[in-house]
Design a protein around this motif. Structure first.
Motif, PDB file in Angstrom:
ATOM      1  N   UNK A  63       0.853  -1.178   0.000  1.00 31.06           N
ATOM      2  CA  UNK A  63       0.000   0.000   0.000  1.00 31.06           C
ATOM      3  C   UNK A  63       0.890   1.228   0.000  1.00 31.06           C
ATOM      4  N   UNK A 100      -2.886   0.830  -3.924  1.00 33.27           N
ATOM      5  CA  UNK A 100      -2.394  -0.526  -3.686  1.00 33.27           C
ATOM      6  C   UNK A 100      -1.636  -0.950  -4.922  1.00 33.27           C
ATOM      7  N   UNK A 102       0.662  -4.040  -6.938  1.00 32.58           N
ATOM      8  CA  UNK A 102       1.102  -5.428  -7.088  1.00 32.58           C
ATOM      9  C   UNK A 102       2.100  -5.461  -8.227  1.00 32.58           C
ATOM     10  N   UNK A 110       0.102  -4.010 -11.328  1.00 31.47           N
ATOM     11  CA  UNK A 110      -1.229  -3.441 -11.149  1.00 31.47           C
ATOM     12  C   UNK A 110      -1.159  -2.350 -10.101  1.00 31.47           C
ATOM     13  N   UNK A 114      -7.322   3.981  -4.583  1.00 33.86           N
ATOM     14  CA  UNK A 114      -8.533   3.772  -3.794  1.00 33.86           C
ATOM     15  C   UNK A 114      -9.215   5.104  -3.522  1.00 33.86           C
ATOM     16  N   UNK A 115     -10.476   5.194  -3.847  1.00 33.74           N
ATOM     17  CA  UNK A 115     -11.254   6.365  -3.503  1.00 33.74           C
ATOM     18  C   UNK A 115     -12.381   5.952  -2.585  1.00 33.74           C
ATOM     19  N   UNK A 116     -13.128   6.926  -2.074  1.00 32.63           N
ATOM     20  CA  UNK A 116     -14.268   6.601  -1.248  1.00 32.63           C
ATOM     21  C   UNK A 116     -15.318   5.915  -2.108  1.00 32.63           C
ATOM     22  N   UNK A 117     -15.586   4.659  -1.837  1.00 34.00           N
ATOM     23  CA  UNK A 117     -16.539   3.863  -2.601  1.00 34.00           C
ATOM     24  C   UNK A 117     -16.249   3.920  -4.094  1.00 34.00           C
ATOM     25  N   UNK A 118     -14.974   3.984  -4.434  1.00 32.46           N
ATOM     26  CA  UNK A 118     -14.596   3.998  -5.838  1.00 32.46           C
ATOM     27  C   UNK A 118     -13.167   3.526  -5.985  1.00 32.46           C
ATOM     28  N   UNK A 119     -12.804   3.193  -7.192  1.00 38.39           N
ATOM     29  CA  UNK A 119     -11.449   2.712  -7.418  1.00 38.39           C
ATOM     30  C   UNK A 119     -11.088   2.865  -8.883  1.00 38.39           C
ATOM     31  N   UNK A 121      -8.093   1.486 -11.537  1.00 35.65           N
ATOM     32  CA  UNK A 121      -7.011   0.522 -11.641  1.00 35.65           C
ATOM     33  C   UNK A 121      -6.260   0.709 -12.945  1.00 35.65           C
ATOM     34  N   UNK A 132      -9.110   0.987 -15.613  1.00 30.69           N
ATOM     35  CA  UNK A 132     -10.488   0.781 -15.175  1.00 30.69           C
ATOM     36  C   UNK A 132     -10.875   1.881 -14.202  1.00 30.69           C
ATOM     37  N   UNK A 134     -14.092   2.750 -11.655  1.00 28.95           N
ATOM     38  CA  UNK A 134     -15.354   2.201 -11.162  1.00 28.95           C
ATOM     39  C   UNK A 134     -16.469   3.244 -11.192  1.00 28.95           C
ATOM     40  N   UNK A 135     -16.120   4.537 -11.065  1.00 32.55           N
ATOM     41  CA  UNK A 135     -17.168   5.564 -10.971  1.00 32.55           C
ATOM     42  C   UNK A 135     -18.025   5.592 -12.227  1.00 32.55           C
TER      43      UNK A 135
END
Lengths: 395, 301
Positions: A63, A100, A102, A110, A114-119, A121, A132, A134-135
């Motif tokens: 992280x 995060x 990897x 990868x 990380x966002x609040x209730x979102x991501x 990638x 990607x 997510x929003x």
């Protein structure tokens, strides 16, 4: 309980002491990490650079927390509206962000913001690169050309170790890592004082610190500290300190790191149903990714030029001066014009400065200064305003 | 019927614990007695019409979400979090409802119960009777807080349950797309929804501990409830001020939104663990503060 019965006021000490112990304990865990003696044998800057170059990283996951406080006001333009807790990739310019990471070899990496209730990638798996979000449920797919993949494997590590961009790298091909380290040090020594400082602890690991101090007087940067893991020789933290503030103006650091090879499934990405999939054009690399960034088109503005060298270098670009109607017109190129118009409007709120180079509006941050001249040039650099004026006068 | 009446009834007599060693062996074990007290407390909470009405209001949000989304499909990136995902999987109705209700509705519901816990009894005069029987005040507070925690979990699970039921009925289940873009099967998805719900329930319970403490300070339950809601809103406001970023991780509400971390691949435990530790810290400190206040409080009401 008899003490409390004799002196009831003493009861209040129980929650008070508990609160102090919890807050103190929580803070102390970090404090202890900071002062822990790492006990690593001393190493010179050249040895550290060799270590970094010879690091044979099998894989890692961890992280990363990135903080920036460049002392700039929030720009009211598209893309800068992110801030803390946003998973929008363009929001990285301000606030604090958690990522995060990897990494399992140069062609498997990868990064998840990380966002609040979102991501968001960015995933590289072989020749495929996926972005990607997510929003908006969007996925952008890029295919790396085969020869580019070769280049990538050389620099692939910088995709996961977010810090290497700050380490000056030699341009010519060195014959050995030692040679490379000597060359790199020789290249930066005229402008930079390179030292190693005691050992630091990052993400619970002992690390060496490489300290770069600019010699340039106009530089706003006091020093850049790079913490390098004591056993794996991977950069764990980069901090940029400005001359005017004590806290780092920019910091990217592992808060947790694990040097075992992540599972291959971590790098597989299949766009889920309902996703808007965009096939991207040939791309530069996983770093320059977000398709929503309004990058200035080479045709619409003069190509930026760099004036000066090293820490004192200044970027000068010419903005197309939009007429007022451009901001409201619905033409296809209106987005850029609108952004520029907004920038111009915002600039008028900034303090006005003038000199032999002309006049304009100045935005002075802790690590950066930016100047928008009245004749439409934009000048940016990690230097004092005087450094910007000097660069303009020289151009 | 109040807890005081129940506590004074002959069956509740073994609550007195001081003469324990003189008690003949045929008496019930102490553990059994304390569940009785807790059960009577829970019967009071869930039996009250106003609390049932409150739970009904909490259920309205998932129903509204589910119905409006069937009428018009939301565009991705617009509206509340998870809203656009509802059409792909009904489980998102629960998550979207939780993300909407966690700012005010659920804290308000828990705050009402917590604010009522001591002040309510003091206000209607039953606290005096409750304390007239030798129930140790510490145990009274423990039972009150246990009841608040259970209510908090039940209320949060209730919202999730209504959301899942409405979502599955209108949109069906199937594979769930996580925030990271990966997909998981229905079973693991339901498990993650349950874990996220329990996580939030425990977070709200820590707010309930603050409410319990405030409730010992006053005899006006509505005042205690309002204070809890103000603290909750204040915490959200402070959390949104970037200049106070050093304070954010200590705020009671800061880690609530981390419930979304259950839907990453793999689960990002860091924030969730920090959230649970923060909740436990607040619960402990404010329960002890309630104990300090209540143990030597003159009960006149």
């Amino acid at each position: 309980m008899s003490i409390f019965e004799r002196n009831p006021a003493l009861r209040w000490a129980v929650p008070a002491v508990t609160a102090v112990a919890l807050v103190g304990g929580g803070s102390a865990i970090r404090g202890v990490q900071a002062i822990a003696d790492a006990g690593l044998p001393a190493r010179t800057a050249a040895q550290l650079l060799v270590d970094v170059q010879q690091a044979n990283l099998d894989g890692l996951s961890g992280t990363v927390v990135q903080r920036s406080d460049l002392g700039l006001p929030d720009l009211p333009i598209a893309g800068a509206a992110g801030g803390t807790g946003s998973s929008d990739l363009t929001s990285l310019v301000s606030g604090s962000h958690t990522m995060r990471i990897w990494f399992a070899g140069p062609d498997k990496a990868r990064m998840a913001l990380l966002g609040t209730l979102g991501e968001s990638d960015v995933i590289r798996n072989g020749q495929d690169v996926w972005v990607w979000a997510s929003k908006g449920k969007t996925a952008t797919h890029y295919v790396l050309p085969a020869h580019d993949a070769e280049d990538k494997s050389a620099t692939g590590k910088s995709g996961t170790s977010p810090d290497q961009s700050a380490v000056p790298t030699p341009t010519d091909l060195p014959t050995s890592p030692q040679d490379a380290a000597e060359k790199a040090l020789a290249a930066i020594t005229p402008s930079t004082e390179v030292t190693t400082s005691g050992t630091a602890t990052v993400a619970g690991r002992s690390a060496y610190e490489l300290v770069l101090k600019p010699k340039e007087a106009t530089s706003l940067v006091a020093q850049v500290r790079v913490a390098i893991d004591g056993t794996e020789h991977v950069p764990l933290r980069v901090q940029v300190f400005a001359k005017s503030v004590a806290d780092p103006v920019f910091e990217v650091a592992f808060s947790a790191v694990d040097f075992s090879r992540p599972d291959a499934a971590q790098f597989a990405f299949n766009p889920p149903p309902g996703t808007t999939v965009v096939e991207g054009k040939a791309m530069a690399g996983p770093g320059a990714t977000d398709p929503t960034v309004n990058a200035p088109q080479p045709g619409s503005a003069g190509m930026p030029t760099v004036i000066g060298k090293g820490w004192g270098s200044v970027l000068v670009a010419k903005l197309p001066v939009p007429d007022a109607s451009a901001a409201t017109s619905g033409s296809t190129s209106a987005t850029n014009d609108k952004t520029i118009a907004q920038l111009m409007k915002f600039a008028t709120l900034l303090p006005k400065v003038s000199g032999s180079w002309g006049s304009g509006h100045l935005m002075a941050g802790t690590a950066f200064s930016a100047l928008l001249t009245d004749d439409g040039r934009i000048v940016v650099g990690a230097v004092t305003p005087e450094g910007l004026y000097a660069a303009l006068a020289a151009s | 019927m109040s807890a005081a009446e129940l506590a004074t009834s002959p069956a509740a007599r073994p609550l007195r614990h001081r003469p324990l060693r003189h008690r003949p062996l045929r008496h019930r074990p102490l553990r059994h007695v304390s569940t009785r007290f807790l059960r009577s407390e829970l019967r009071l909470i869930f039996g009250r019409r106003r609390n049932q009405a409150g739970l009904g209001v909490l259920a309205v949000v998932p129903l509204i979400l589910a119905i409006t989304v069937t009428v018009s499909t939301p565009r991705p990136g617009h509206g509340p979090d998870f809203l656009a995902s509802i059409t792909s999987n009904g489980l998102f109705v629960a998550l979207s409802s939780l993300s909407i209700e966690l700012t005010l509705f659920l804290p308000l519901a828990v705050g009402t119960i917590a604010g009522d816990s001591i002040a309510g009894e003091a206000n209607i005069g039953t606290l005096r009777y409750l304390l007239a029987v030798p129930v140790h005040r510490t145990r009274l507070l423990a039972v009150k807080f246990a009841a608040i925690t259970i209510f908090s979990l039940v209320a949060t699970l209730w919202v999730s349950l209504v959301g899942v039921a409405a979502g599955l009925a209108l949109f069906g289940g199937g594979e769930m797309t996580m925030l990271s873009g990966g997909q998981i099967g229905m079973g693991p998805a339901v498990l993650r929804v349950v874990m996220a719900t329990v996580y939030l329930g425990l977070c709200f319970a820590s707010l309930g501990a603050i409410g319990l403490f405030i409730s010992t300070l006053t005899e006006q339950p509505i005042g205690a409830t309002i204070a809890v809601v103000i603290l909750n809103v204040m915490s959200f406001i402070l959390d949104s001020i970037p200049q106070l970023s050093w304070l954010h991780e200590w705020l009671p509400t800061h880690w609530w939104m981390a419930f979304g971390d259950f839907f990453r691949d793999p689960v990002a435990w860091d924030g969730l663990i920090r959230g649970l530790l923060t909740a436990a810290g607040y619960a402990l400190v404010f329960w002890l503060a309630a104990w300090a206040r209540f143990s030597d409080k003159d009960v006149t009401g």
